[in-house]
Each structure stands twice: as C-alpha cells, then as structure tokens.
Motif scaffolding. Structure first.
Motif, short mmCIF file in Angstrom:
data_model
loop_
_atom_site.label_atom_id
_atom_site.label_comp_id
_atom_site.label_asym_id
_atom_site.label_seq_id
_atom_site.Cartn_x
_atom_site.Cartn_y
_atom_site.Cartn_z
N GLY A 39 0.80 -1.23 0.02
CA GLY A 39 0.07 0.19 0.01
C GLY A 39 0.87 1.26 -0.13
N GLN A 77 -4.32 3.66 1.11
CA GLN A 77 -4.87 2.91 0.20
C GLN A 77 -3.84 1.59 0.31
OE1 GLN A 77 -5.24 3.90 -3.76
NE2 GLN A 77 -6.12 5.80 -3.11
N THR A 102 -11.63 2.19 -3.57
CA THR A 102 -11.35 3.49 -4.38
C THR A 102 -12.21 3.13 -5.55
OG1 THR A 102 -9.55 2.25 -5.70
CG2 THR A 102 -8.82 3.66 -3.57
N ASN A 112 -8.32 -0.38 -4.99
CA ASN A 112 -7.63 -0.48 -3.83
C ASN A 112 -8.58 -0.47 -2.75
OD1 ASN A 112 -5.22 -0.75 -5.13
ND2 ASN A 112 -4.77 1.30 -5.14
N ILE A 114 -9.37 0.94 0.95
CA ILE A 114 -8.84 2.41 1.92
C ILE A 114 -8.95 2.36 3.41
CG2 ILE A 114 -9.58 4.83 1.94
CD1 ILE A 114 -10.78 4.60 -0.67
#
Length: 836
Positions: A39, A77, A102, A112, A114
């Motif tokens: 991330g 993320q 996302t 991704n 969050i």
C-alpha cells in the motif's frame, strides 16, 4: 523481518484498524504460504508484492495473518499480496473487511482498499429510538435511481438525503434501500456483490465542488434541528456519506434498514482480487468451488453459496451485520432469500441463522430482522422462521408476506376487465391477517416491490388497474383501493418507491434508462393525478397513525361479497376499543343505502373517503356527510347495522367516537370551520369564522423559535426554506374547541418572555402561539391546518430574512409590521368587545 506485532492480540479486529501510531491488519487465509501487506502509508509507496520481507504478516495456528504498520493514516490505500500453497496461485487480493474501496471506471481493475476511521463522522442521533415493530411503515428504494440529481447521473447517498423532507411529509418511518455495498457491474440491483463491508462507489460523491454543493442542502437539515453543520471532511468518502444518510434520517424520525445478502456472493468473473479463492489454494475453474475458502459448489441465483459449515465464514457474515449496527447505526435488516440460504446449507444454515439473530439482538435489542422466506423453496413452516431460537426457530422477527399482495393485485386486475368480470374479494378478506404467523407484525405485506415491478416482470398497480390509461379515473381509484387496503391491513406495510404518487413505470437499476426512472418532474410540475395520489397516501398514513387499531393485531373480516365487489372488516384494540370499520369497493358503480353490520350502536365518523381525493377536492365526491348513525339490528355477525353510501372503486374508514378525531377537512371557505391537527392526530383545534390574517413572519424571534422547536426529537420542520414561519391568526374567542389539551407544552425563548410556542408533545408538532398577557389573537401555525389552508396575504418583518434569500414579488412584503397588518388586528379586537 515480518511486520511488527505491536498492538496485536486476541481481540485484534479483522481488517484494517487505525490505532496509536499506525494501524493493525488481520485477515484469514488458512492455506496461504504467505500474505504481504502492500500500500501507500503516510505518503510512502510500498507496492513491492512479495519482495519485501518487512511487509510479511505473521500467521497464527488458526490461519489468521496479522501485523502492525506504523504511520498509517485515514485514507491510505492498501491490498494484500497472497502466495497460495503448492498448486495454487499468487497475486493481489482485496481485504474482505475493507471499509471502502477506491472508485474505478474499470472495476474491479485498479481498485484498492482504503483505511478508514470509524469515528470520523459526528453523529447527531443520540436520542433516536427505533419505533416499535407494529408502528413501522417501510419505504423501499434503490439509491441509484430513486432521485438522481441530474440525468443521466447515478443517484447517490446524498441525493437521498435531499429527499428526507419528502419522506418525512409522506409519513413513512423505516427507509429500506436495496443493497448498498460494492458490486461488480456498472449499475446493479445490489444482490451480486462480494465486498460486503464497502459502500458502493457508484453512490459516492467524489468531486469536491459537487460535494460542496450537496453540503448546502445537507446542512439545512441539522440546522433546522439546532445541530452543528457538517464540514466537507466529515462527508468525504462513501462510508461517511452513507452514515450521513442514516444519521439525518434518524434526526427526522426515520429508521433505516440495510438489505443484506448472506445466501450467496457473486461477480467473480474477471476479478482475481475478490474474496473468491482468497487464500489462493487452487486455480479457479481447475478446482471445485468447495476449495474457494468462503464458498461451496452450490450455485445460488447466479453466485455461490457461502460455506456455512465453516465457523470462520459464519463469523464473517455475523461480523458484517454487527459492523453495520455499530458503525452505521442501522435499525433493521432485510435478509435476502433466507429460504435459499437454508436449502443450500443443510443442516448448518439453521444454526447459523439462530446464532446470527441472537448475536445481533444482543447488540441491539430493538433491531428488526426481516427474512425473505418462501415456503416453496424450503420445507420449514413459515411460523418457525419467526419463532425464537430458544424455542427451535431461526429467531427472525418478520417475513415477507405475499398472500395479501397476490390477492389485491389479482382483484385489481380482474376489476379492470369490466363490470361483468369476477373479482375475488374473498381472497383479499382471507389474506388480511397473515396466515400461519403468531403476530400481525411478523408479516411485511406489500402490493409492489423491487422484484415484482422490475422491468419486463409484473406491471405497476396503475397499469394493472387500467392497461389502456394508467392515469384514468379507473386507474386512479383502483390504485387508491390497493394502497389503502395495504395500509389498513395488519402487519408492517411496505411501499415501493413511486407507488405513493401513481408511478406507472416499471423500474430498473440503470439511471440512463430514462423511461424507467421515477417521474419526479411530472409530480413537481403539477400532474394532478400524481399529486392527488400523493396526498391520498400521505393522509391515509396519517389515518393509520391516528387510529391505533389500524396498527394493532385485531381484525375481523366480517363481510365479503365478490358479486358486489365489496368487503368490510372491523379493527380494534382489545380492552381499549378504538374501533374502526374499513369498507372497500371495486365496483364501478356507487351504492346507496348499502346495509352493513357494525360493532356499536352509536354515531360513526367517516374518518376517510378516498373518493374525495380524486381531482382533489372532488366536487362530486360520494360519501356519508361526515358520518353515519348506527341503530339497526344485527347483521353479518355483528350486533348492529346501518345503511351506508359507498363510492365507486373506493375505500372508506369509519371510527367510533371513542378517542378518535376527524382527519379529513374540506377546503377552507368563507365562514366555515378550520381544523388544525398535530402530526399523529391526538391534538386538534377547531376554529370558526374568518381568520384575521394569514402571513409569513421573518422576525428574529420567529426564526429562533422555529429552530428551537425543530430541535425537538421527531419534530416536523416549521420554518420554510426562506426562513419564514407561516401563521393563520384567529381571534381568541374563535377557538371553538380543542382535543388533547393535556398533551400541550409551551416553550419560551427566554424565561421572561411572554410568548409561548405551544407544541403537541405526543409528536412534537408545533401547534400555535399564545401570550401571557395583552393579546387578543392566536397565531396557529399554518402547516398544521388540515385540508387547504387560507392563502398567504403578506410577508412581514422581511428585513430580518437571511441575506441570501430573494423573495418573489407575487405576495406583498413589508420590512416591519405594516399598517394594513395592525389595522386587521384592531378590527378583530373591536367585535370581541361586544361579544364579551
């Protein structure tokens, strides 16, 4: 060296959880050889797949992988990089517990997870209490197509927030959107997703300018209740926008139910990063789906059944529902196709339901758990579904009830075939009380829902009522009977979006399909058939609130005549009375002197007459002149009888005099009574003669008073969008009578103020103002006047209006108290001297 185990313990939550200095991560992957956290954390990109040992999570004996990453912040993320066992696969996987994903136009590619704080939204709903089950009225809608701000945009959570005043005026108190979590398809009903913790990005506003525009509308709602406005950061992201919807619904007295899908998950095609084969045990397609970790090989409605023989999978689903209760404050769940869940998971599905309902009830004891259960899909009797778990049942509170829907729709359609067609009123009569259930509130009946009137399925009620013209007199009146029977029957009635205003279009989930969107423009443009139907629905809901018997369990369908197309039923509260008789007709002709049985020999008020609502106010309405006198002998198994008038294709409600008041009021005309009522109907004023003046006041005290009263729990809005409060001023001696006076309470802006703003405490509806001394008039809040209120004559004290408000010029406006206003007050005082 693997990731730190700081802050990791037996109570570490699943998913990503912010903590001091960073965040903990926990995921279940029992057969994976390795799980790496990737991330961008604190602005530092760490997307090295499996090449950085410092990103490796630690595995425990039960197959859970954990780690603590320092520097993680809200909005960061991440994803997991998973290496499966020998013969398996490697690659990225999304967190099954991700609070948000996302947005991506190519979902699931480029998506991704969050990291989100659960505490970033400032709730205002501390005083909200979920209504009793018997008092609920459900409104079902689809977020994406209910009320999009502009065509062809997809609707959002915040678009629905803007409709809260509409829902409050309608009178419903349980909002039930279709599933709100992430789905694979661009537009979807919501029943084919697999990211169960993440609100759908399609329903989220991302553009900061658009979000700022929404804030202007949103903040009017908490401001009217005396609450602090929301900031841009507090409504950023899907979770907080969904929380905003729930919170502001609560602030205005509306509970919220989430529609959850635990019988299956889907949307796995071309989505290698989904929950499907999460620990990458094998190559999908080359192995049985029983190896896919969370699922079985049993297909359910286009997806796969969850493997409920695994405790970890059961806990995943229970965690999901618990998450919605704890972090989103939901009041209820609609569980999709529980009958299919039970059939696909024998015998473990039953114990799963028991554990789930019991756990959630422990967390929130007033939670409503509504199961979609169809006996034709599973062998257990419907009563066992609502039987408590400790008595062997699954522990749900309610089930969908289709018997009444089928009976009403069948009768409406048959009646459209002409006067000689057979209309089965007996079927309606036999379905009014939900068959096979111990309590009336165990059932959720409807006449339309998302399954029934979906595109290319069954038509909506107005089309069923008249296939040639869905706004004809036939369609309008038959539609009123259908909705009226639903609202007058036992159970928790469910209205589908648009039903309340005669929507004739089948719906679909695609906001670009303009011919399937709700016709808000036609309603707002004054389509008479639609606005009259909306008024009818609003007022019938008020009748339901005003008559406790219509919400209670007792019913006696004592008369049904399919030849005449007439039925009648008696409703009451045991030991208290509140007797109500409902008469429905689908006959195309009126009946005069139609003899029916009644339970009391007294005067019965005609509380409601649907014929009045056609071309409101219908100058040709057929009715009973406000009531009937019951004095005849026994009939239809009841001790008394009376002749009544029944309009064509109508529904009537009669109430005995015991603690019931008239809701319906004919339009105000010169010299007639004016009635003003609180929202629930327990407080009513009757005023005679002409009002002194009807005006809108913008003075500082009126604006402050409106804010003070709007802050009361469940109170309706008092001030208009322009900040003004409308009053109808009457001489004090023209208040003919008042009911429910013991429920009134006065509020002052200051202790020494002589002005009392009087509220009906039963529903916190502002009623009128009175003064400790020196005033000969009573300002009644115009919003409380039943029927058509007197027209506005002037605006006063406009110099105090909000600076951004521009007033139209079709009504005279004055910066202070104009001489015309003062002369009217004086002219009203002089006659009072001679009447004393």
């Amino acid at each position: 060296m693997p990731l730190s185990q700081n802050s990791i313990g037996s109570e570490t939550p699943m998913g990503a959880t912010l903590s001091a200095g960073g965040a903990t991560f926990k995921v279940w992957a029992p057969l994976a050889q390795a799980v790496y956290l990737n991330g961008t954390f604190g602005g530092v990109a760490m997307w090295s797949t499996n090449s950085d040992a410092a990103l490796l999570l630690n595995r425990d004996a039960a197959g859970y992988w954990t780690g603590f990453m320092a520097g993680v912040a809200d909005g960061d993320q991440y994803k997991y990089y998973v290496a499966g066992p020998a013969g398996g696969t490697v690659g990225y996987k999304r967190d099954p517990y991700a609070r948000e994903l996302t947005s991506s136009a190519t979902f699931p590619i480029g998506v991704n997870c969050i990291v989100r704080s659960p505490d970033s939204y400032p709730w205002h709903d501390q005083s909200f209490v979920t209504p009793d089950y018997a008092n609920l009225i459900i409104y079902q809608l689809h977020i994406g197509v209910f009320a999009p701000a502009a065509f062809p945009n997809c609707g959002t959570f915040l678009d629905v927030v803007a409709k809260i005043p509409y829902l409050v005026a309608l009178g419903i108190n349980l909002l039930q959107p279709l599933p709100i979590t992430e789905c694979k398809e661009t537009f979807d009903e919501g029943y084919d997703g697999a990211d169960l913790f993440s609100p759908d990005s399609l329903y989220t506003v991302y553009d900061s300018a658009a979000l700022g525009n929404h804030l202007g509308t949103i903040n009017g709602l908490p401001a009217a209740k005396g609450c602090q406005p929301l900031g841009l950061a507090q409504v950023t992201g899907g979770p907080n926008q969904l929380k905003c919807l729930v919170d502001l619904c609560h602030l205005y007295g509306i509970a919220v139910a989430f529609d959850v899908v635990y019988n299956h998950a889907g949307g796995f095609d071309a989505d290698d990063e989904s929950i499907y084969f999460w620990d990458r045990e094998a190559v999908p397609g080359a192995a049985t789906n029983n190896q896919s970790l969370y699922f079985t090989s049993v297909g359910v409605v286009g997806g796969l059944s969850f493997a409920l023989w695994k405790q970890e999978v059961c806990q995943f689903l229970i965690d999901n529902a618990s998450f919605f209760i704890n972090e989103f404050h939901v009041d209820a769940f609609r569980y999709d196709e529980i009958s299919l869940l039970l059939g696909a998971n024998q015998p473990t599905g039953w114990s799963f339901c028991q554990n789930q309902t019991g756990t959630l009830r422990y967390i929130k004891d007033r939670l409503l758990q509504n199961a979609e259960y169809w006996p034709g899909e599973f062998s257990a009797p419907v009563a066992s579904i609502v039987q408590p778990a400790n008595q062997g049942g699954t522990g749900f509170d309610t089930v969908q009830h289709d018997a009444l829907r089928l009976a009403i729709r069948g009768a409406i359609q048959s009646s459209s075939f002409g006067g000689s067609s057979f209309v089965n009123m007996d079927a309606i009569s036999g379905s009014l009380y939900p068959p096979g259930l111990p309590h009336s509130w165990n059932a959720v009946p409807c006449v339309e829902n998302h399954d029934v009137v979906y595109i290319n399925r069954d038509v909506r009620i107005p089309v069923l009522a008249d296939g040639a013209d869905s706004q004809s007199f036939y369609a309008r009146s038959r539609s009123k009977v259908a909705t009226g029977l639903l609202l007058a029957a036992p159970g928790i009635p469910q209205i589908f979006m648009g039903q309340e205003f005669l929507e004739n279009r089948q719906w679909c989930e695609d906001p670009t399909a303009q011919n399937n969107l709700l016709e808000w423009v036609a309603l707002a443009s004054g389509n008479k058939a639609m606005s009259d139907q909306l008024r009818f629905t609003q007022d019938f809901i008020r009748v339901r609130w005003n008559c406790p018997a219509l919400r209670g369990p007792s019913i006696h369908p004592y008369y049904s005549n399919s030849n005449d197309r007439v039925l009648a039923f008696h409703r009451w509260i045991d030991g208290q009375g509140f007797d109500v008789v409902v008469v429905a007709s689908l006959n195309d002709d009126p009946f005069f002197g139609y003899e029916l049985g009644f339970p009391r020999n007294s005067h019965w008020t005609e509380l409601f007459n649907s014929d009045v609502y056609d071309n409101w106010v219908n100058p040709l309405a057929v009715g009973n002149s406000g009531g009937i006198n019951v004095a005849g002998g026994p009939m239809h198994g009841l001790p008394f009888s009376a002749p009544i008038t029944i309009p064509p294709r109508s529904i009537l409600v009669f109430g005995s005099p015991q603690r019931l008041r008239v809701w319906f009021s004919m339009p105000t005309q010169s010299g007639t009574d004016i009635r003003a009522s609180c929202v629930c109907g327990r407080v009513e004023l009757v005023l005679t003669g002409h009002p002194i003046v009807t005006s809108i006041c913008y003075c500082g005290d009126c604006q402050a008073g409106a804010r003070q009263l709007a802050a009361l729990p469940g109170a309706p809005l008092l001030a208009g969008d322009d900040g003004g409060t409308a009053y109808v001023l009457f001489p004090k001696d023209r208040v003919e009578r008042m009911t429910g006076s013991s429920l009134l309470k006065g509020y002052k802006l200051k202790d020494k103020s002589i002005t009392n703003r009087v509220v009906a405490t039963c529903c916190n509806a502002p009623m009128f103002m009175n003064f400790d001394k020196g005033r000969h008039w009573v300002p009644v809040y115009r919003a409380r006047v039943l029927g058509k209120p007197p027209p506005i004559e002037m605006r006063i004290c406009t110099k105090f209006k909000p600076d951004n408000v521009v007033l139209p010029d079709h009504i005279p406006s004055y910066p202070g108290y104009p001489p015309k206003f003062l002369v009217k007050l004086l002219a009203a005082w002089v006659p009072m001297l001679f009447r004393r």
